[in-house]
Design a protein around this motif. Sequence first.
Motif, short mmCIF file in Angstrom:
data_model
loop_
_atom_site.label_atom_id
_atom_site.label_comp_id
_atom_site.label_asym_id
_atom_site.label_seq_id
_atom_site.Cartn_x
_atom_site.Cartn_y
_atom_site.Cartn_z
N UNK A 47 -23.34 18.83 45.38
CA UNK A 47 -22.56 18.48 44.20
C UNK A 47 -21.40 17.59 44.64
N UNK A 48 -21.11 16.57 43.84
CA UNK A 48 -19.95 15.71 44.05
C UNK A 48 -19.05 15.80 42.82
N UNK A 49 -17.75 15.92 43.05
CA UNK A 49 -16.77 16.06 41.97
C UNK A 49 -15.75 14.94 42.10
N UNK A 55 -15.96 20.40 36.12
CA UNK A 55 -16.87 21.52 36.42
C UNK A 55 -18.28 20.96 36.33
N UNK A 56 -19.01 21.04 37.43
CA UNK A 56 -20.34 20.43 37.49
C UNK A 56 -21.36 21.44 37.99
N UNK A 63 -19.80 23.96 40.72
CA UNK A 63 -18.62 23.65 41.51
C UNK A 63 -17.52 23.12 40.61
N UNK A 64 -16.29 23.36 41.00
CA UNK A 64 -15.15 22.86 40.23
C UNK A 64 -14.15 22.16 41.12
N UNK A 65 -13.57 21.12 40.59
CA UNK A 65 -12.52 20.33 41.23
C UNK A 65 -11.20 20.91 40.71
N UNK A 74 -17.22 26.72 44.93
CA UNK A 74 -18.66 26.64 44.68
C UNK A 74 -19.17 28.02 44.37
N UNK A 75 -19.89 28.16 43.29
CA UNK A 75 -20.55 29.41 42.92
C UNK A 75 -22.05 29.23 42.95
#
Lengths: 113, 111
Positions: A47-49, A55-56, A63-65, A74-75
């Motif tokens: 994942x890239x934020x 929240x992606x 994952x959240x920035x 990261x969950x």
Amino acid sequence: GQQLNQSPQSMFIQEGEDVSMNCTSSSIFNTWLWYKQDPGEGPVLLIALYKAGELTSNGRLTAQFGITRKDSFLNISASIPSDVGIYFCAGQLGYSSASKIIFGSGTRLSIRP
Amino acid sequence: NAGVTQTPKFRVLKTGQSMTLLCAQDMNHEYMYWYRQDPGMGLRLIHYSVGEGTTAKGEVPDGYNVSRLKKQNFLLGLESAAPSQTSVYFCASSSTYNEQFFGPGTRLTVL
């Protein structure tokens, strides 16, 4: 210099459990990245934020920035055996490939049979 | 496409010997990178290249040299290997704004 504190260093969980890991830094990053590395392989981007608060999701991964731009988490929901590996966070100062990337030390995920 | 390939996969050197690690990518990427990975640590950038004929130092460049004579290849050289250079070396490539694609790694042991 910039450093990332990634935690936990390792996790042992039961199959089906949810997993949570995070990275914090004293520096502000413009991009947060999460990679997974399988044994004997190179890291693969999960994942890239690119935006504070973003929240992606990617399948069972979310994952959240962080709002402060100094952290990310990261969950993984409902873990399965193929989730085993080392997860790395990485912070990038800019948005292009020329920007420096700082890697965390990794979270080693193991699943109890 | 093979993606990013690295040669060799394993190597054992004696202190003072020299060697070259080869990285090749077939994705026409402009950017290429060499990292080392040590136990309990993340990846640390050794050198990188933003295009054919150009190279730049990363976080831990001492003891290494690189060359990018062709766009698809990025070579990492150790002129006089030391035990502290025992590590797993990863090459990566990327286009301007996209993710880095990593090779499978080269495990180097210096005795």
